[in-house]
Write a protein that holds these residues in place. Structure first.
Motif, PDB file in Angstrom:
ATOM      1  N   ALA A 105       0.815  -1.231   0.000  1.00  0.00           N
ATOM      2  CA  ALA A 105       0.000   0.000   0.000  1.00  0.00           C
ATOM      3  C   ALA A 105       0.838   1.265   0.000  1.00  0.00           C
ATOM      4  N   THR A 106       2.151   1.141   0.141  1.00  0.00           N
ATOM      5  CA  THR A 106       3.068   2.300   0.120  1.00  0.00           C
ATOM      6  C   THR A 106       4.268   1.903  -0.743  1.00  0.00           C
ATOM      7  N   LEU A 107       4.085   1.893  -2.039  1.00  0.00           N
ATOM      8  CA  LEU A 107       5.049   1.266  -2.952  1.00  0.00           C
ATOM      9  C   LEU A 107       6.431   1.900  -2.903  1.00  0.00           C
ATOM     10  N   GLY A 108       6.511   3.231  -2.853  1.00  0.00           N
ATOM     11  CA  GLY A 108       7.820   3.897  -2.850  1.00  0.00           C
ATOM     12  C   GLY A 108       8.651   3.456  -4.037  1.00  0.00           C
ATOM     13  N   LEU A 109       9.894   3.043  -3.792  1.00  0.00           N
ATOM     14  CA  LEU A 109      10.765   2.592  -4.885  1.00  0.00           C
ATOM     15  C   LEU A 109      10.645   1.084  -5.131  1.00  0.00           C
ATOM     16  N   ALA A 110       9.646   0.465  -4.527  1.00  0.00           N
ATOM     17  CA  ALA A 110       9.276  -0.935  -4.803  1.00  0.00           C
ATOM     18  C   ALA A 110      10.357  -1.942  -4.415  1.00  0.00           C
ATOM     19  N   SER A 111      11.225  -1.551  -3.501  1.00  0.00           N
ATOM     20  CA  SER A 111      12.254  -2.483  -3.060  1.00  0.00           C
ATOM     21  C   SER A 111      11.598  -3.632  -2.271  1.00  0.00           C
ATOM     22  N   ASP A 112      10.746  -3.290  -1.327  1.00  0.00           N
ATOM     23  CA  ASP A 112      10.022  -4.325  -0.576  1.00  0.00           C
ATOM     24  C   ASP A 112       9.115  -5.131  -1.509  1.00  0.00           C
ATOM     25  N   ALA A 113       8.478  -4.454  -2.456  1.00  0.00           N
ATOM     26  CA  ALA A 113       7.563  -5.136  -3.381  1.00  0.00           C
ATOM     27  C   ALA A 113       8.311  -6.186  -4.203  1.00  0.00           C
ATOM     28  N   VAL A 129       0.655   0.310  -4.536  1.00  0.00           N
ATOM     29  CA  VAL A 129      -0.101   1.564  -4.597  1.00  0.00           C
ATOM     30  C   VAL A 129       0.807   2.708  -4.164  1.00  0.00           C
ATOM     31  N   GLU A 130       0.915   3.725  -4.997  1.00  0.00           N
ATOM     32  CA  GLU A 130       1.743   4.897  -4.699  1.00  0.00           C
ATOM     33  C   GLU A 130       0.919   6.151  -4.977  1.00  0.00           C
ATOM     34  N   LYS A 131       0.935   7.061  -4.005  1.00  0.00           N
ATOM     35  CA  LYS A 131       0.093   8.253  -4.118  1.00  0.00           C
ATOM     36  C   LYS A 131       0.686   9.315  -5.045  1.00  0.00           C
ATOM     37  N   VAL A 132       2.004   9.379  -5.130  1.00  0.00           N
ATOM     38  CA  VAL A 132       2.643  10.455  -5.906  1.00  0.00           C
ATOM     39  C   VAL A 132       2.834   9.981  -7.356  1.00  0.00           C
ATOM     40  N   ALA A 165      -2.653   5.911  -6.549  1.00  0.00           N
ATOM     41  CA  ALA A 165      -3.855   6.158  -5.732  1.00  0.00           C
ATOM     42  C   ALA A 165      -3.447   6.415  -4.298  1.00  0.00           C
ATOM     43  N   ASP A 166      -4.371   7.008  -3.557  1.00  0.00           N
ATOM     44  CA  ASP A 166      -4.225   7.048  -2.105  1.00  0.00           C
ATOM     45  C   ASP A 166      -4.635   5.656  -1.610  1.00  0.00           C
ATOM     46  N   HIS A 167      -3.829   5.068  -0.727  1.00  0.00           N
ATOM     47  CA  HIS A 167      -4.165   3.682  -0.364  1.00  0.00           C
ATOM     48  C   HIS A 167      -5.509   3.561   0.356  1.00  0.00           C
ATOM     49  N   GLY A 168      -5.934   4.626   1.039  1.00  0.00           N
ATOM     50  CA  GLY A 168      -7.245   4.570   1.698  1.00  0.00           C
ATOM     51  C   GLY A 168      -8.349   4.357   0.658  1.00  0.00           C
ATOM     52  N   PHE A 184       2.151  -2.095   4.748  1.00  0.00           N
ATOM     53  CA  PHE A 184       2.358  -0.639   4.815  1.00  0.00           C
ATOM     54  C   PHE A 184       3.786  -0.348   5.266  1.00  0.00           C
ATOM     55  N   ASP A 185       4.401   0.629   4.634  1.00  0.00           N
ATOM     56  CA  ASP A 185       5.716   1.132   5.061  1.00  0.00           C
ATOM     57  C   ASP A 185       5.679   2.635   4.833  1.00  0.00           C
ATOM     58  N   ALA A 186       5.102   3.352   5.803  1.00  0.00           N
ATOM     59  CA  ALA A 186       4.947   4.806   5.637  1.00  0.00           C
ATOM     60  C   ALA A 186       6.303   5.480   5.821  1.00  0.00           C
ATOM     61  N   ALA A 205       7.934  12.501  -1.903  1.00  0.00           N
ATOM     62  CA  ALA A 205       7.067  11.448  -1.365  1.00  0.00           C
ATOM     63  C   ALA A 205       6.015  12.015  -0.416  1.00  0.00           C
ATOM     64  N   GLU A 206       4.917  11.286  -0.333  1.00  0.00           N
ATOM     65  CA  GLU A 206       3.851  11.642   0.606  1.00  0.00           C
ATOM     66  C   GLU A 206       4.300  11.225   2.010  1.00  0.00           C
ATOM     67  N   GLU A 207       4.171  12.166   2.952  1.00  0.00           N
ATOM     68  CA  GLU A 207       4.598  11.844   4.310  1.00  0.00           C
ATOM     69  C   GLU A 207       3.397  11.572   5.191  1.00  0.00           C
TER      70      GLU A 207
END
Ligand SMILES: C[S@@+](CC[C@H](N)C(=O)[O-])C[C@H]1O[C@@H](n2cnc3c(N)ncnc32)[C@H](O)[C@@H]1O
Length: 267
Positions: A105-113, A129-132, A165-168, A184-186, A205-207
């Protein structure tokens, strides 16, 4: 949104098309540096200081004098360790099995994904899912075009789909049990990494922490587990009352685990 210096017409038209699709303002590439060291967040009023740049070799984000291009980061080492029979604290917290579906739900640079996509194997799937939008585009392109030297990494990358998208909102649109695990990894309030790449990323990034509503939705959408990564020294995770917390002894991060559905007896 802009291009590399002295763009040819193809580069310029790609940048315009992307700007339209992502809803970003397009600027002709100025001569000289794109941004100074002041910072400023993309999307705020005032002069844009973060740019998504169409370069000849792919996309880059430039912010505050830093340049961020796609890179799999620590996923390379983590996947190597898993392949050698070692463990990975995130994969263990998720309890991942072959063929499972994961929502990052917090894709970022997709390292965890990427690590999750490797762990679920060829029949599994990861939705990120990435908001930005600019970050999501950089990562979507990076996953598809990175010069992977390791076929396992290339195949894991191909198992990830990227959603802006916003994960919510995204979770609210998912049916119950649509994913085995929601993760989640905010953004940490204080970065654990001092790298210059991260400095550019943090600017765009969205904080902010994961909200309780998103967490409640995640428990409906997850068939087995919801996992939330946090700093070991954060008080926030405890306040969200996870069923279990994994890691932390020698690591600076911990994983809060909510066990749902068939796993609930294991909790
Ligand atoms: C700490 S990073 C995740 C890093 C990621 N786990 C990795 O391995 O690269 C958090 C990411 O989540 C995104 N984000 C924050 N809040 C979000 C939200 N409500 N919906 C979707 N993405 C969000 C941020 O823009 C940022 O890119």
């Amino acid at each position: 949104m802009t291009t590399a210096r002295r763009p040819d017409p193809a580069l310029e038209s790609r940048a315009r098309e992307l700007a339209d699709r992502l809803g970003l303002p397009y600027r002709r590439r100025p001569e000289g540096r794109l941004s100074d060291g002041d910072g400023g967040r993309a999307g705020e009023e005032g002069p844009a200081e973060a740019y998504l740049v169409v370069e000849r070799t792919g996309l880059a984000i430039q912010a505050a004098g830093r340049r961020l291009v796609y890179h799999p980061g620590m996923a390379v080492h983590r996947i190597r360790a898993l392949r050698a029979g070692g463990g990975d604290p995130m994969v263990e917290a998720m309890g991942l099995r072959g063929g499972e579906r994961v929502l990052d739900a917090t894709l970022g640079l997709a390292s965890d994904a990427l690590v999750a996509a490797y762990a679920v194997g060829p029949r599994g799937r990861v939705s990120g899912v990435e908001k930005v939008p600019a970050l999501a585009e950089l990562v979507r392109e990076g996953l598809a075009r990175f010069a992977w030297r390791d076929p396992d990494m290339a195949q894991a990358a191909a198992r990830i789909d990227v959603h802006v998208a916003d994960h919510g909102a995204y979770l609210a649109g998912c049916s119950s049990g649509a994913f085995d695990v929601v993760y989640f990894d905010a953004m940490f309030e204080r970065s654990l990494s001092g790298s210059t790449t991260m400095a550019a990323w943090r600017l765009v990034a969205e904080e902010g922490p994961v909200g309780e509503r998103a967490l409640v939705e995640a428990m409906r959408v997850a068939r087995r587990r919801v996992v939330l990564k946090d700093r070991a020294d954060s008080a926030r995770l405890g306040a969200l009352t996870p069923h279990r917390v994994a890691g932390g002894r020698s690591s600076r991060v911990v994983y809060g685990i909510w066990v749902v559905g068939p796993d609930a007896g294991d909790g």
